[in-house]
Design an enzyme around this catalytic site. Structure first.
Site, PDB file in Angstrom:
ATOM      1  N   TYR D  22      51.100 -34.242  32.580  1.00 53.45           N
ATOM      2  CA  TYR D  22      50.553 -34.669  31.293  1.00 53.45           C
ATOM      3  C   TYR D  22      49.036 -34.599  31.172  1.00 53.45           C
ATOM      4  O   TYR D  22      48.490 -34.906  30.125  1.00 53.45           O
ATOM      5  CB  TYR D  22      51.013 -36.095  30.987  1.00 53.45           C
ATOM      6  CG  TYR D  22      52.504 -36.251  30.958  1.00 53.45           C
ATOM      7  CD1 TYR D  22      53.244 -35.720  29.897  1.00 53.45           C
ATOM      8  CD2 TYR D  22      53.190 -36.890  31.973  1.00 53.45           C
ATOM      9  CE1 TYR D  22      54.626 -35.855  29.867  1.00 53.45           C
ATOM     10  CE2 TYR D  22      54.570 -37.021  31.952  1.00 53.45           C
ATOM     11  CZ  TYR D  22      55.282 -36.503  30.897  1.00 53.45           C
ATOM     12  OH  TYR D  22      56.634 -36.620  30.865  1.00 53.45           O
ATOM     13  N   ASN D  72      55.069 -36.242  18.472  1.00 54.15           N
ATOM     14  CA  ASN D  72      55.510 -36.109  19.860  1.00 54.15           C
ATOM     15  C   ASN D  72      56.392 -37.319  20.144  1.00 54.15           C
ATOM     16  O   ASN D  72      55.897 -38.427  20.343  1.00 54.15           O
ATOM     17  CB  ASN D  72      54.286 -36.097  20.791  1.00 54.15           C
ATOM     18  CG  ASN D  72      54.684 -36.014  22.247  1.00 54.15           C
ATOM     19  OD1 ASN D  72      55.848 -36.185  22.594  1.00 54.15           O
ATOM     20  ND2 ASN D  72      53.704 -35.764  23.110  1.00 54.15           N
ATOM     21  N   HIS D  78      64.951 -36.052  23.021  1.00 58.75           N
ATOM     22  CA  HIS D  78      66.170 -35.442  23.542  1.00 58.75           C
ATOM     23  C   HIS D  78      67.437 -36.189  23.144  1.00 58.75           C
ATOM     24  O   HIS D  78      68.535 -35.729  23.420  1.00 58.75           O
ATOM     25  CB  HIS D  78      66.068 -35.364  25.074  1.00 58.75           C
ATOM     26  CG  HIS D  78      64.708 -34.940  25.519  1.00 58.75           C
ATOM     27  ND1 HIS D  78      64.216 -33.689  25.252  1.00 58.75           N
ATOM     28  CD2 HIS D  78      63.690 -35.605  26.141  1.00 58.75           C
ATOM     29  CE1 HIS D  78      62.965 -33.598  25.724  1.00 58.75           C
ATOM     30  NE2 HIS D  78      62.633 -34.737  26.260  1.00 58.75           N
ATOM     31  N   ASP D  85      67.466 -37.864  11.629  1.00 58.50           N
ATOM     32  CA  ASP D  85      67.866 -38.151  10.254  1.00 58.50           C
ATOM     33  C   ASP D  85      66.654 -38.529   9.398  1.00 58.50           C
ATOM     34  O   ASP D  85      66.583 -38.167   8.219  1.00 58.50           O
ATOM     35  CB  ASP D  85      68.894 -39.293  10.228  1.00 58.50           C
ATOM     36  CG  ASP D  85      70.276 -38.840  10.674  1.00 58.50           C
ATOM     37  OD1 ASP D  85      70.491 -37.629  10.859  1.00 58.50           O
ATOM     38  OD2 ASP D  85      71.148 -39.700  10.847  1.00 58.50           O
ATOM     39  N   HIS D  98      54.622 -31.184  22.365  1.00 56.38           N
ATOM     40  CA  HIS D  98      54.819 -31.802  23.681  1.00 56.38           C
ATOM     41  C   HIS D  98      53.685 -31.404  24.608  1.00 56.38           C
ATOM     42  O   HIS D  98      53.236 -30.250  24.577  1.00 56.38           O
ATOM     43  CB  HIS D  98      56.159 -31.357  24.297  1.00 56.38           C
ATOM     44  CG  HIS D  98      57.322 -31.784  23.482  1.00 56.38           C
ATOM     45  ND1 HIS D  98      57.827 -33.048  23.511  1.00 56.38           N
ATOM     46  CD2 HIS D  98      58.055 -31.114  22.557  1.00 56.38           C
ATOM     47  CE1 HIS D  98      58.836 -33.155  22.662  1.00 56.38           C
ATOM     48  NE2 HIS D  98      58.989 -31.988  22.065  1.00 56.38           N
ATOM     49  N   SER D 100      53.809 -31.364  28.027  1.00 54.71           N
ATOM     50  CA  SER D 100      54.344 -30.509  29.101  1.00 54.71           C
ATOM     51  C   SER D 100      55.346 -29.526  28.502  1.00 54.71           C
ATOM     52  O   SER D 100      55.827 -29.703  27.387  1.00 54.71           O
ATOM     53  CB  SER D 100      55.022 -31.389  30.154  1.00 54.71           C
ATOM     54  OG  SER D 100      56.132 -32.050  29.585  1.00 54.71           O
ATOM     55  N   ARG D 109      65.579 -32.280  29.402  1.00 56.67           N
ATOM     56  CA  ARG D 109      64.418 -32.185  28.501  1.00 56.67           C
ATOM     57  C   ARG D 109      64.381 -30.856  27.749  1.00 56.67           C
ATOM     58  O   ARG D 109      63.496 -30.622  26.931  1.00 56.67           O
ATOM     59  CB  ARG D 109      63.116 -32.336  29.304  1.00 56.67           C
ATOM     60  CG  ARG D 109      62.918 -33.732  29.879  1.00 56.67           C
ATOM     61  CD  ARG D 109      61.479 -33.973  30.315  1.00 56.67           C
ATOM     62  NE  ARG D 109      61.433 -34.994  31.338  1.00 56.67           N
ATOM     63  CZ  ARG D 109      61.247 -36.306  31.093  1.00 56.67           C
ATOM     64  NH1 ARG D 109      61.035 -36.727  29.871  1.00 56.67           N
ATOM     65  NH2 ARG D 109      61.261 -37.180  32.074  1.00 56.67           N
TER      66      ARG D 109
END
Lengths: 144, 144, 144, 144, 144, 144, 144, 144, 144, 144, 144, 144
Positions: D22, D72, D78, D85, D98, D100, D109
């Site tokens: 990260y 993010n 996931h 929704d 994201h 990474s 992921r």
């Protein structure tokens, strides 16, 4: 080079089984053949139908003077976590061999749980799989 | 014995790739090494990154004077139905080889779509996989 | 910065395909647009419908003076182990781009076999995916 | 352009987590960096560790004067049908980012439940993923 | 009869969402409609976008004077073990309702993790799903 | 309103089966109960244990004066593509009902192949599932 | 030793739920029991039904004077990537505990998404799981 | 009618392969047979073992005077997203043919990735599959 | 040639169903069309919505003077082991036909359980699928 | 309290295996450590690499004076139905222990086939897993 | 003992099917053979190719004087929930029989949906499966 | 007839286990019962908890005077490739028996890895499964 040739379940019955998959040699024939062919090496032959015996045979190699292992785990190849864990104990080269081509039979024979812990796998050449296994071990030994 | 050594995608880059999986030899080194080691055999070396070229190289062996095929299909090993179908055309012995142990890497490398149509598979011994492949072919040749 | 823009199968037909998914620009338009927008960079544009050509284009970047790769592997994104292995050869930054959002189409487009070997993936912004790709490369270049 | 930058669980701890995945910037650093870099835009920064808060932040954009969303969703990416929704309620452009590369980590992921409802997804460029996200939004805005 | 009508994520935005799936009524409309239609019952209306709030709303019914629960858990229906465990705490009748037909949408909406702990499930009738839910509760109440 | 109540395999044996799942009423009881309860409607009751009969009963509704269908396809609910295709022929409202809660039994009962072609599904309320089904139909009818 | 005892959804209702799985003690009983049993340690007790609250409770331990974490994430154990990511932030020992044996219930309870980031998992001993957890922490603490 | 007959990998070897699956005719025989049988049509015959060549052959039909495509993609039928995407470029009728019955062989041959983008698929009739393909094309042509 | 044309569930309703998938002809139209087109053959037309009737129709062909079977098993195509087993009884040629392209619809229509026991399958050409089926039968008949 | 400590395959090699997963103690060290630590209890130590021996060791506890079982079945944990069935024979408390955290290693170690028949499972605390196991047994014993 | 022998689809064709799997006897032969062999019992023989007829045959045994059921459901064995539900209606002993060994054929024949509701299953002994079925029933009868 | 009755793991404990599944007879009772019932046959009884012993017991039948094998492999039934391979060595009839109905218990007991190599399987009749097994063997013997 001192080398263990370890065979698993039903390999003591070789020559009595389906010749299409496994050839007509008996395990004794194969062992004599290896001894004759590689007179410069010392072989320890062992066969067992018991998963735990195979685990213990592998364990016996720890801190021993054996230089390499050639193993055909038969039906345990595809399922045995215990044998896989035992192989993790060894620092010597390991070659897994199979008489028949495991990629060309039933789907459940395609995967080798134990082979993941070997240096390499040789599959499909009948008794020559063992010969190739010894030759592979000779080369692996040189690198050590 | 006249033998084709067929290599698939990225094997032309050997020696430049991750040494952990594939060793430091280049494909040229390996080919020279095989030529030197087996001076009694004639080798036809071929490498291509194209799936279709590999299919055609296999087809070229039909009704030819080549006695055996040693093939490393690289990344196509795990997916190519076209190469598998081409191997079905051959009557000569076929040995599939891999530098790294396909049972000890990512899950998708465990399965060999093409190996099902070879006589056997040798995986995990670096350049020695090719040497063992030639030795396997010698024995398969004797049985023909 | 010298940068290869590599496009895979059917991207030579852009502008002729379903505008909903891919927009109305041709590949030439996109390439001119990039050249105009980033006059400070040098671009090498390449497109091929052959998996093996894409593998070789990637291999050509090894030990070259190209600083980065932007690649859209089209239909091979989801299946090609050979391209994935080729990407492993590179030390330069790699950005994978897609015109359409691969997370919002057929299930088989959700997974990127090749993207696992890129620094990052940009998906869903039409030709702007390439622009963002160049901008990402500029930043990755600074860190080298 | 007025734009919400929405961050999900654990992103408030950035800079304290595994630098390999990260980077070393904190979320404040990233937000200051964005404000500095894009002085022409107005940003609404929000972070929450609660799935429902993220749902409500998205709902707050309905009939608002915010022009775009950069999000993010961290670990909820996931699994969250509720966030997916909520994204369906919006008419403004949405960019999922994201830090990474989600295609190069654990298998779970790889799939983005929420990304299917974004215009596009940018993954793997560290804090530059946000910069690229704003640039993507600028272009999406022009088309509206 | 005193009855809780519990709504989950995004149901506060009803009437603003895709009319095809959910109809044009707002949640207020539906609640007024229920109050008007069933003047003999007392309703406790609650909506939350937070999974934990829904867990707590369910817990609040233990040893309370509420006679039954009608719940629409929205996106949590398909994933929430926590809500499922909370429903296990109750002895009163539980009816799960959905506005749209969960058997006719995406595959992941087909399964109801929470519905397994309800007496029954009513799905696909728009706001009438709630009306039918109250009617079902009336009957379940008679049997208690 | 003229309405067909269609019941599938084993529902003719109601009252003789496991009371825990299905209650103690016979199908005749339920049909009499519906007739008594909804004296303003005309019911056509039909039951068959044959998948094809159920297909034909559905087909008989095409261009008929029947206003709606309430169906419990029993064991065929989870497997019958033929019934699903037949439901596609109808323009009238369709309500699928089940006596027991299909989300709370064996895993294979969770999925409704046929329910995807109904307007909605009511499951788990014993004979009240039929009552609720008629009430649902009344509302669906109003919208036509 | 200063230690956080963190409990997830529905654990505030202990003693009111199915005694077969969870025993008859309330959470307060268990907390008093731990305080009494381990008078040499300081406990911080926290319970929340909200996934995000649990994430934040974990985050609060970063750079704090708390020496260890004992956590029972209830229903979130099997699904929460967000909690798993939060556990990755900690350097202190972590013990995951469960009242019931997760290997002996529904299949979906067998897998612990969060337990992969704990030092160890203790499951199935009722309130003794917490006692064993503290004892495990004492030993882990010695090794730090 | 001008019609392309496109054949994929290994079909150039017809007549040399397993007669059980594919019959004894060569591809030339089949092409002569088609030319003789349908003297009123003009055929463009093409065969390639390369996936990318097949993609390009399909692309060459865009805005051409060719009226229809009959294609047998051999081993690529079951895996090629690139060919599938290319077929999406065409407005002319497309018939996919196979010599052997793909529903009666290995499981991986059951699915046609490319056939989803054809008007129809004819499988299992040996060289008659091509004849039927031309006849199908004649009818599809009439409807255009 | 005497030939049975066997149609399964819902095909009696052709022309009343979704024209997009199945065209506007009725089954009578198709049967008249076949009779007119192939005046040299004798057709036995049969349609049933019952799986068992289809099984018996197939059984009636054993030791009969019928030369071939053309069958469209509708929704039973994808599930019926009983029909598959019945087809195994026949020595005459069998052609399975479908009006719509089963490779281009729902995933569950992709697989043909029954087609594995036919000589070949023709799918996607509307009523022409039957015409092509008769033509295929003519050729298969010649080989007998 | 009299208690059997039963260890499975490869645990006799402890201290010789990967210290990262299993620590540096030998099985003798652990057994001495337990004897020293719990001088009030009597321990029967047994280890076997054979699945069947483990089955028989478990059987020997039926109608014996042993009060509890602590077992680490090593590699058989994840596969042995025979051991699972043997555990079903016992009425005494059973605690399954593991040195390493089975939730944090290979996927195939996540599931415990045998643990489903234990009272609880303790995993990840090295030799302390056994200590915790004895402590768990003490508590389980009190409840008997 | 009065016993129904119920046979499913295609068993009326016995003796005409593949002798390898099913033997050469006709169903009449088998029925005569049973009548002769067990002259002390009364048999009701029934065979149908219709799933619903089999359901009704089973239903007819409720509250009848029949003492036991021997059933071979042929192809419906592996798919019929309706037959399974019907078997649930019976209190008399039920024995499921198969001529061929369902564990040694296609994978889809391995599972018996209906066998789960029988007392036991006998598979693989040709017509002797029925004889063994009657003998099994005699013993089950004694226990009633 | 001389016949081996081979029993696998835990069957030596019969009568001590869950009577619901396995009945109250001990293995000795069953063996005495068989000896008494079939005084005309000679039985060799063997039981082992070790997979390898069972393999060797099977091997001992090769070229012996034993006429048939009745085997209950207990927990190894569902996993043992080694036993399956051993059964392949035999030419004599093999009957696999189970006390409980493997189709009516846990899903993992439904599949018989070993049964695929037996002539047939008898499951669910308690000790009568063995009686039926001998009767089946008598008939199989007649055909040899």
């Amino acid at each position: 080079m001192k080398c263990m040739i370890l065979n698993g379940p039903n390999l003591n019955m070789l020559g009595r089984r389906d010749a299409g998959h496994y050839g007509s040699d008996t395990l004794d024939n194969i062992q004599d053949f290896l001894t004759g062919r590689f007179s410069n090496h010392e072989f320890i032959f062992m066969q067992s139908n018991l998963e735990g015996d195979l685990v213990e045979a592998i364990q016996s190699l720890v801190d021993s003077d054996v230089d390499g292992l050639i193993a055909n785990f038969g039906g345990y190849t595809h399922t045995s976590v215990a044998i896989r864990d035992a192989l993790d104990l060894l620092d010597i080269p390991i070659v897994e061999v199979h008489l028949s081509n495991i990629h060309a039979r039933e789907k459940f024979r395609e995967r080798s749980v134990t082979g993941a812990k070997a240096n390499g796998v040789i599959t499909g050449f009948g008794k020559q799989s063992y010969v190739l296994g010894v030759q592979a071990l000779e080369e692996l030994e040189k690198k050590q």
